[in-house]
Motif scaffolding. Structure first.
Motif, short mmCIF file in Angstrom:
data_model
loop_
_atom_site.label_atom_id
_atom_site.label_comp_id
_atom_site.label_asym_id
_atom_site.label_seq_id
_atom_site.Cartn_x
_atom_site.Cartn_y
_atom_site.Cartn_z
N SER A 29 23.09 -42.21 -75.80
CA SER A 29 24.45 -42.53 -75.31
C SER A 29 25.45 -41.50 -75.82
O SER A 29 26.33 -41.05 -75.07
CB SER A 29 24.86 -43.93 -75.75
N PHE A 59 24.98 -38.44 -73.61
CA PHE A 59 25.37 -38.51 -72.20
C PHE A 59 26.88 -38.68 -72.00
O PHE A 59 27.39 -38.39 -70.91
CB PHE A 59 24.64 -39.66 -71.50
N SER A 73 28.92 -37.06 -68.82
CA SER A 73 29.45 -37.96 -67.80
C SER A 73 30.96 -37.83 -67.63
O SER A 73 31.50 -38.19 -66.58
CB SER A 73 29.08 -39.41 -68.13
N THR A 102 32.18 -36.14 -64.40
CA THR A 102 31.96 -36.70 -63.07
C THR A 102 32.91 -37.85 -62.72
O THR A 102 33.58 -37.81 -61.69
CB THR A 102 30.51 -37.21 -62.96
N SER A 103 32.98 -38.87 -63.59
CA SER A 103 33.73 -40.07 -63.24
C SER A 103 33.96 -40.93 -64.49
O SER A 103 33.16 -40.88 -65.43
CB SER A 103 32.97 -40.87 -62.18
N PRO A 149 30.64 -43.84 -65.46
CA PRO A 149 29.52 -43.63 -66.38
C PRO A 149 29.96 -43.49 -67.83
O PRO A 149 29.23 -43.88 -68.74
CB PRO A 149 28.87 -42.34 -65.87
N ILE A 151 30.23 -46.96 -69.08
CA ILE A 151 28.90 -47.56 -69.22
C ILE A 151 28.22 -47.09 -70.51
O ILE A 151 27.74 -47.89 -71.31
CB ILE A 151 28.03 -47.24 -68.00
N PHE A 152 28.20 -45.77 -70.71
CA PHE A 152 27.54 -45.24 -71.90
C PHE A 152 28.29 -45.62 -73.18
O PHE A 152 27.67 -45.87 -74.22
CB PHE A 152 27.40 -43.73 -71.80
#
Length: 406
Positions: free
Chosen positions: A12, A15, A19, A22-23, A26, A29-30
């Motif tokens: 996590s 990432f 992430s 991009t947006s 994510p 979420i991570f």
């Protein structure tokens, strides 16, 4: 179970920076995976949640002041959700980073994740300027002063610039002062792509931030070639600047403050100062600047500019002072002092060359973020605020390697 949770935490952390390119989804979420896995792991091991770091006390006081500011808030929900809970989330990520990054391989993978994210976002921005839309979210670029400004998957060019300039120094430091041969060429290529992305934002604070951190890195490393190159760039920049930039400089009578900030930002700064003047001790409440802004607008405003009724301060320190008062500002400045003091001490004590350059580059990343924050409320942006606390945790986590070296 603990091994599985360690695995979730480990990846996590890796990432999250990728992430960011991009947006926001994510990233959330991570971040959620990271915090939940860490809390469960600490509960199973019956260990404390908060490791000891140099900024524990100022961070605790900053959180308490954020909580207390709710007494002045005109919207308790906004202060609780967007102020208190969000700061708590960032604090957890900071502490997890500071504790869980323990091996050099993990550091290398995190750096690679940052690199891939920067290159992806920069190529997206370049593609957007050339074709008229980005390939991640199909957004059109912004056109200002006759310039086509890249935004990539971010809402505007300035936010895109904050992301790029806050993370690019990590690549620049390693490309200039660590890697050799083919690896150096790889990092140089990634750095060049990132710098092109930065340039295409045409964000003046972003360009200034990269310029200053390059000076910072070259002075610390006594790199005469980079210093001379930057001096030459300074001399020729008025001649090679795009026509739209030259016209803009002439329009503001070559006033450096008006050139960097725009008249509308200066008007916002003056209105922010008015808000601070009326609420100097505890401010108007965390995350309520926008809803209070209309009440404190000057009449008429600076240069007869008419600003919107709902705006951020476009300056981290003005917004922080307006929402948390001078007490909150003083504590945050103390936090920054402790953060940089500890980061410099870590850099000096590390013996591993790779980790030393990573440490120095992370200091440069933090400097770039704060410079950008002079004209943007980046600490209040849901898209890029996490970068600051991620970098803080990453920088202070390198102290773990000093202990292991001993």
């Amino acid at each position: 179970m603990v091994k599985f949770l360690d695995y979730v935490i480990y990846w996590s952390i890796i990432f999250i920076p990728f992430s960011m390119a991009t947006s926001p989804v994510p990233v959330s979420i991570f971040s959620g995976f990271l915090i939940v896995a860490y809390l469960v792991k600490q509960a199973l091991k019956k260990e404390g949640i908060f490791p000891k770091t140099a900024i524990n006390l100022p961070l605790l006081l900053f959180f308490l002041i954020t909580c207390i500011s709710i007494v002045n808030s005109i919207n308790f929900r906004d202060t609780f959700k967007g102020g208190i809970l969000r700061l708590l989330q960032y604090a957890f990520i900071f502490f997890i980073m500071a504790k869980e990054i323990k091996d050099k391989k993990h550091v290398r993978i995190i750096v690679f994740s940052v690199l891939v994210g920067l290159v992806l976002a920069s190529i997206d921005g370049i593609f957007q300027v050339i074709t008229g839309f980005d390939f991640i979210r199909h957004w059109a670029p912004i056109i200002n002063m006759g310039l086509v400004r890249a935004t990539a998957s971010f809402k505007d060019s300035n936010t895109f610039g904050i992301y790029l300039s806050a993370l690019a120094p990590l690549l620049l430091g390693l490309a200039l002062y660590y890697y050799k041969g083919s690896k150096r060429m790889f990092f140089v290529l990634a750095s060049v792509i990132s710098v092109i992305g930065i340039y295409l934002t045409y964000s003046r604070p972003t360009l200034l931030a990269i310029y200053i951190v390059l000076f910072f890195l070259s002075i610390i490393r006594r790199d005469k070639i980079v210093i001379i190159s930057l001096v030459v760039l300074t001399v020729i920049s008025p001649f090679i600047a795009p026509k739209g930039v030259k016209d803009w400089a002439k329009q503001v009578d070559y006033d450096p403050i008006r050139f960097m900030c725009n008249d509308d930002r200066i008007a916002i700064f003056r209105n922010s100062m008015n808000m601070i003047k009326h609420n100097p001790i505890l401010g108007v409440g965390a995350n309520t600047f926008m809803k209070n802004y209309k009440k404190y607008k000057e009449n008429p405003e600076y240069m007869n500019i008419v600003t919107s009724d709902y705006l951020y301060a476009h300056n981290n320190f003005l917004q922080l002072t307006a929402e948390l008062g001078f007490i909150g500002l003083a504590v945050f400045l103390w936090l920054l002092y402790k953060l940089f003091s500890e980061s410099v001490a870590i850099y000096r004590k590390l013996k591993d060359d790779y980790l030393r350059i990573v440490s120095l580059s992370l200091i440069a990343c933090l400097i770039a973020f704060l410079i950008n924050g002079l004209t943007e409320s980046s600490l209040n942006s849901s898209r890029v605020a996490l970068i600051f606390w991620y970098l803080c945790g990453f920088s202070l986590s390198l102290k773990n390697f000093i202990k292991s070296e001993k």
